[in-house]
Design an enzyme around this catalytic site. Sequence first.
Site, PDB file in Angstrom:
ATOM      1  N   TYR A 118       2.278 -14.099  12.523  1.00  0.00           N
ATOM      2  CA  TYR A 118       1.164 -13.177  12.749  1.00  0.00           C
ATOM      3  C   TYR A 118       0.880 -13.046  14.242  1.00  0.00           C
ATOM      4  CZ  TYR A 118       0.117 -13.560   7.731  1.00  0.00           C
ATOM      5  OH  TYR A 118       0.182 -13.525   6.358  1.00  0.00           O
ATOM      6  N   ASN A 141      -1.792  -2.770   4.385  1.00  0.00           N
ATOM      7  CA  ASN A 141      -0.533  -2.031   4.411  1.00  0.00           C
ATOM      8  C   ASN A 141      -0.406  -1.139   3.170  1.00  0.00           C
ATOM      9  OD1 ASN A 141       2.100  -1.118   4.576  1.00  0.00           O
ATOM     10  ND2 ASN A 141       3.038  -3.144   4.410  1.00  0.00           N
ATOM     11  N   CYS A 149       5.619  -6.188   5.002  1.00  0.00           N
ATOM     12  CA  CYS A 149       4.593  -7.171   5.364  1.00  0.00           C
ATOM     13  C   CYS A 149       4.891  -8.550   4.783  1.00  0.00           C
ATOM     14  CB  CYS A 149       3.199  -6.683   4.968  1.00  0.00           C
ATOM     15  SG  CYS A 149       3.029  -6.203   3.254  1.00  0.00           S
ATOM     16  N   HIS A 150       5.784  -8.630   3.803  1.00  0.00           N
ATOM     17  CA  HIS A 150       6.175  -9.933   3.267  1.00  0.00           C
ATOM     18  C   HIS A 150       6.934 -10.764   4.305  1.00  0.00           C
ATOM     19  CE1 HIS A 150       9.536  -7.193   2.338  1.00  0.00           C
ATOM     20  NE2 HIS A 150      10.314  -8.256   2.498  1.00  0.00           N
ATOM     21  N   GLU A 176      15.703 -11.856   0.320  1.00  0.00           N
ATOM     22  CA  GLU A 176      16.252 -11.630   1.656  1.00  0.00           C
ATOM     23  C   GLU A 176      16.877 -12.888   2.256  1.00  0.00           C
ATOM     24  OE1 GLU A 176      13.662  -9.524   4.305  1.00  0.00           O
ATOM     25  OE2 GLU A 176      13.120  -8.052   2.775  1.00  0.00           O
TER      26      GLU A 176
END
Length: 184
Positions: A118, A141, A149-150, A176
């Site tokens: 962040y 978002n 945003c993950h 991912e």
Amino acid sequence: MDSLGQYEQRVVWTVVDSGIGPLLLAATGEGLVNVVFHATGPVRDRALERLATRLGSEPVEVPGSPLLAEAARQLDAYFAGERHAFDLPLDWSLTAGFNREVLRELASGVPYGSVVGYGDLAGRVGQPGGAQAVGAAMGSNPLPVVVPCHRVVESDGGIGGFGGGLDTKRKLLALEGVLPEPLF
């Protein structure tokens, strides 16, 4: 308003199945404007009410919309592990100011398979010390998954929060191949 203006403000939507449950996809003439997690029943209905209020147009269900169909194809490929970036026109009208700046940086500067803190993201947009403000931007978002945003996590390795739920965030990060330390 002329008919062209009305067409441009038209909001179309559909719900698609995904690797993390049903997603509501909404688009305007500008592009994909909203992705909503857990989009069944009351969640879907509240999201459509918010869209009508914010965009001034009653959303119309159009599953065959070319943009929504393309978004669904790209999301299917993403969840199948075959797509690492989205190539869709985006309508940023549901976000503004600092939040929009942070989300645009996130979309362009934090690729698939990576994470950012962040505070680091705050520094990238010229607001060092703005980690909490970045957290608020992530929470607002309108385009989760597509604007990833993950991929934003706590600097100490914690997973941080997530509007779609922490289980959903873990699934996306696992897809991912990146999970913050405490999850290993």
